[in-house]
Design an enzyme around this catalytic site. Structure first.
Site, short mmCIF file in Angstrom:
data_model
loop_
_atom_site.label_atom_id
_atom_site.label_comp_id
_atom_site.label_asym_id
_atom_site.label_seq_id
_atom_site.Cartn_x
_atom_site.Cartn_y
_atom_site.Cartn_z
N HIS A 186 -8.51 -6.03 4.62
CA HIS A 186 -8.15 -5.33 5.84
C HIS A 186 -9.47 -4.97 6.47
O HIS A 186 -10.24 -4.19 5.88
CB HIS A 186 -7.38 -4.04 5.54
CG HIS A 186 -5.90 -4.23 5.47
ND1 HIS A 186 -5.03 -3.19 5.27
CD2 HIS A 186 -5.15 -5.34 5.61
CE1 HIS A 186 -3.79 -3.66 5.27
NE2 HIS A 186 -3.83 -4.96 5.46
N HIS B 218 -11.56 2.15 2.76
CA HIS B 218 -10.97 2.80 1.59
C HIS B 218 -11.93 3.04 0.42
O HIS B 218 -11.51 3.08 -0.73
CB HIS B 218 -9.77 2.00 1.09
CG HIS B 218 -8.61 2.06 2.04
ND1 HIS B 218 -7.35 1.62 1.71
CD2 HIS B 218 -8.52 2.54 3.30
CE1 HIS B 218 -6.54 1.81 2.74
NE2 HIS B 218 -7.23 2.36 3.71
N ASP C 285 -11.94 7.22 6.56
CA ASP C 285 -11.08 6.07 6.90
C ASP C 285 -10.42 6.29 8.26
O ASP C 285 -9.21 6.41 8.38
CB ASP C 285 -10.00 5.95 5.80
CG ASP C 285 -9.09 4.75 6.00
OD1 ASP C 285 -9.55 3.75 6.56
OD2 ASP C 285 -7.92 4.82 5.59
N ASP D 130 -9.56 -2.79 1.75
CA ASP D 130 -9.67 -2.30 3.13
C ASP D 130 -11.02 -1.61 3.18
O ASP D 130 -11.29 -0.72 2.36
CB ASP D 130 -8.51 -1.32 3.40
CG ASP D 130 -8.54 -0.70 4.79
OD1 ASP D 130 -9.61 -0.23 5.19
OD2 ASP D 130 -7.49 -0.66 5.44
N ASP E 58 -10.25 4.41 10.88
CA ASP E 58 -9.62 3.25 11.50
C ASP E 58 -9.98 3.07 12.97
O ASP E 58 -9.12 2.83 13.82
CB ASP E 58 -8.10 3.29 11.29
CG ASP E 58 -7.72 2.91 9.86
OD1 ASP E 58 -8.03 1.79 9.45
OD2 ASP E 58 -7.13 3.75 9.15
N LYS F 52 -7.00 2.65 -2.38
CA LYS F 52 -7.55 3.63 -1.44
C LYS F 52 -8.25 4.74 -2.19
O LYS F 52 -7.93 5.01 -3.35
CB LYS F 52 -6.42 4.19 -0.57
CG LYS F 52 -6.89 4.99 0.62
CD LYS F 52 -5.82 5.17 1.65
CE LYS F 52 -6.34 6.06 2.77
NZ LYS F 52 -5.40 6.18 3.87
N ASP G 232 -6.90 -4.05 10.54
CA ASP G 232 -6.13 -2.84 10.29
C ASP G 232 -6.86 -1.64 10.86
O ASP G 232 -7.73 -1.07 10.21
CB ASP G 232 -5.89 -2.66 8.77
CG ASP G 232 -5.11 -1.39 8.48
OD1 ASP G 232 -4.44 -0.87 9.40
OD2 ASP G 232 -5.16 -0.89 7.34
N GLU H 247 -3.19 -3.03 -2.15
CA GLU H 247 -4.32 -2.37 -1.46
C GLU H 247 -4.62 -1.01 -2.07
O GLU H 247 -3.75 -0.16 -2.17
CB GLU H 247 -3.94 -2.21 0.03
CG GLU H 247 -4.99 -1.50 0.87
CD GLU H 247 -4.58 -1.37 2.34
OE1 GLU H 247 -3.40 -1.61 2.66
OE2 GLU H 247 -5.46 -1.04 3.16
N TRP I 267 0.86 -1.18 0.00
CA TRP I 267 0.00 0.00 0.00
C TRP I 267 0.90 1.23 0.00
O TRP I 267 1.82 1.33 0.80
CB TRP I 267 -0.92 0.05 1.23
CG TRP I 267 -1.59 1.39 1.31
CD1 TRP I 267 -2.59 1.85 0.50
CD2 TRP I 267 -1.24 2.48 2.19
NE1 TRP I 267 -2.89 3.16 0.83
CE2 TRP I 267 -2.09 3.57 1.85
CE3 TRP I 267 -0.31 2.64 3.21
CZ2 TRP I 267 -2.02 4.80 2.51
CZ3 TRP I 267 -0.24 3.86 3.87
CH2 TRP I 267 -1.09 4.92 3.53
C1 RNT Z 1 -3.76 2.93 5.05
C2 RNT Z 1 -3.88 1.48 4.79
C3 RNT Z 1 -2.73 0.64 5.28
C4 RNT Z 1 -2.26 1.06 6.64
C5 RNT Z 1 -1.28 0.11 7.28
C6 RNT Z 1 -0.60 0.72 8.46
O1 RNT Z 1 -4.89 3.62 4.74
O2 RNT Z 1 -5.07 0.99 5.29
O3 RNT Z 1 -3.08 -0.68 5.22
O4 RNT Z 1 -3.32 1.22 7.53
O5 RNT Z 1 -0.40 -0.33 6.34
ZN ZN Z 2 -5.36 -1.11 5.25
#
Ligand code: RNT
Ligand code: ZN
Length: 412
Positions: free
Chosen positions: A281, A257, A289, A254, A291, A223, A321, A221, A180
């Site tokens: 993820h 994303h 995003d 993810d 998290d 985004k 994640d 990955e 990523w």
């Molecule tokens: C970032 C991505 C990625 C990170 C990690 C730390 O938006 O989700 O996967 O969160 O690599």
């Molecule tokens: Zn991620």
């Protein structure tokens, strides 16, 4: 025990075998991200977190060293049932002698992690770290117009492939290596194509490194945007999916994303139709995003259902994640991973065949009624039985509080 057998009977009336569900659940590996323990700081760089991701909060006790991170992960692992895999970032390299740059990382810088994983009978997943580093220039890495910058990060990717292979060889478990990059622009770019072509060429270069495809699954990955990178993301969904297809690597989604009303649960089947393996993820985005820690919410349940009812448990790499620095970080790990496992258990306890049949018969009335009925089935009793069989307390807060008082609160 009594509650379990009562619940077992209730599920049996729907034709659901709870024993079978429990046996499947305990073997589903979840790759647990190490970076929840230290707010994504890592050991190799003194740079602030960058790349459009952010941890907020100042809860005391973040891990500041390999030893502290291992101790914290062990505490979390002791409270998480089922099969676990360790998910590392390259920024967590452990240098005993002179530190080296990310472009020169070697397996020897991860010997301690391998020992840690082997002693706990775990495989390892891996992530090159393309952020929080002085060689990230103007927010760009693999797509940079600066050849030195691009070369540095290509070499990082190549170095990581070798380390991923080493992890697989040492642990005997295939390693998922996820790429990523944060590259993008804050404001409307004048040229959207060139950065993407450079990213493509960089990936081609990294993947020219010979590696054993039965041991390393390279994932990519995508985004939609990040903080400070609001207008344009080089590794967009279309780019990453197309690249994965073109190169025969594995796409990674993810669920933080995508645009807020898009759902990964609906994308899983689309990708399964074209890919032998896919990777996830699992996170919880709140409005963006962000998290947040994963909870047993509707989308997590729906993602789990898509994996289970499409018979894709051995085709989907599941990883966590998220990073919350505003609460006890060990509880963040435990709550998040348990939430995914509860969602998987819930999915395994649905009368999935019956529901599919109702759909095919266009019996949407009964499908809706049955789906709603299943929401109040005694999932909690089956979950508690799972914890008991795994020898794990359902009340984890007591243990976490004790660890916080004895260990975390003493970290200045
Ligand atoms: C970032 C991505 C990625 C990170 C990690 C730390 O938006 O989700 O996967 O969160 O690599
Ligand atoms: Zn991620």
């Amino acid at each position: 025990m009594k509650r379990y057998s009562e619940a077992q009977k209730i599920y049996a009336t729907y034709g659901v075998d709870t024993e079978k569900a429990l046996n499947v659940l305990k073997n589903i590996p979840i790759a647990i991200h190490c970076w929840q323990g230290d707010d994504v700081i890592g050991f190799d760089s003194r740079e602030a977190l960058s790349g459009g991701i952010q941890t907020t909060g100042n809860y005391p006790g973040r891990a500041r060293s390999f030893e502290e991170l291992c101790a914290d992960m062990d505490t979390a692992f002791s409270l998480i049932p089922g099969k676990k895999k360790l998910n590392l970032h390259a920024s967590y390299a452990v240098f005993d002698g002179e530190p080296v740059g990310r472009d020169a990382l070697l397996p020897e810088h991860f010997v301690k992690w391998v020992k840690f994983a082997k002693e706990r009978d775990m495989g390892i997943d891996f992530n090159p770290t393309f952020f929080a580093h002085p060689m990230v220039r103007d927010g760009l890495t693999l797509s940079s117009p600066d050849e030195d910058v691009r070369r540095y990060w290509i070499n990082h990717g190549k170095a990581c492939l070798k380390i991923a292979e080493y992890f697989a060889e040492e642990t005997g478990v295939p390693c998922v290596m996820n790429i990523w990059i944060p590259d993008g622009y804050k404001d409307i770019p004048a040229d959207r194509l060139s950065p993407r072509l450079r990213f493509k060429a960089s990936l081609d270069d990294i993947l020219d490194t010979p590696y054993d495809k039965s041991k390393v699954y390279v994932t990519l990955e995508s985004k939609v945007f990040g903080i400070g990178v609001e207008s344009y993301t080089v590794g967009s969904a279309e780019f990453c999916l197309s690249y994965s297809d073109y190169k025969g690597i594995t796409p990674l989604m993810d669920n933080g994303h995508y645009h807020p009303t898009e759902v990964v649960s609906d994308k899983i089947s689309a990708l399964l139709a074209f890919n032998e393996k896919i990777a996830l993820h699992i996170t919880r985005g709140v409005r963006w995003d962000s998290d947040h820690v994963v909870l047993l919410d509707d989308e997590t349940r729906e993602i789990a259902k898509e994996i289970v009812r499409n018979d894709a448990l051995d085709r989907v790499f599941i990883a966590t994640d998220y990073f919350d620095a505003s609460i006890n970080r060990i509880s963040a790990w435990v709550t998040g991973v348990r939430s995914i496992q509860k969602a998987l258990l819930d999915a395994l306890l649905q009368p999935n065949e019956k529901m599919k049949k109702l759909q095919n018969e266009s019996n949407f009335t009964e499908l809706m009624v049955l789906s709603e009925e299943m929401k109040t089935a005694p999932l909690g009793d089956i979950w508690n039985e799972f914890l008991a069989r795994e020898g794990i307390d359902s009340d984890y807060l007591v243990k976490i509080k004790k660890y916080e008082n004895e260990i975390l609160s003493k970290r200045a």
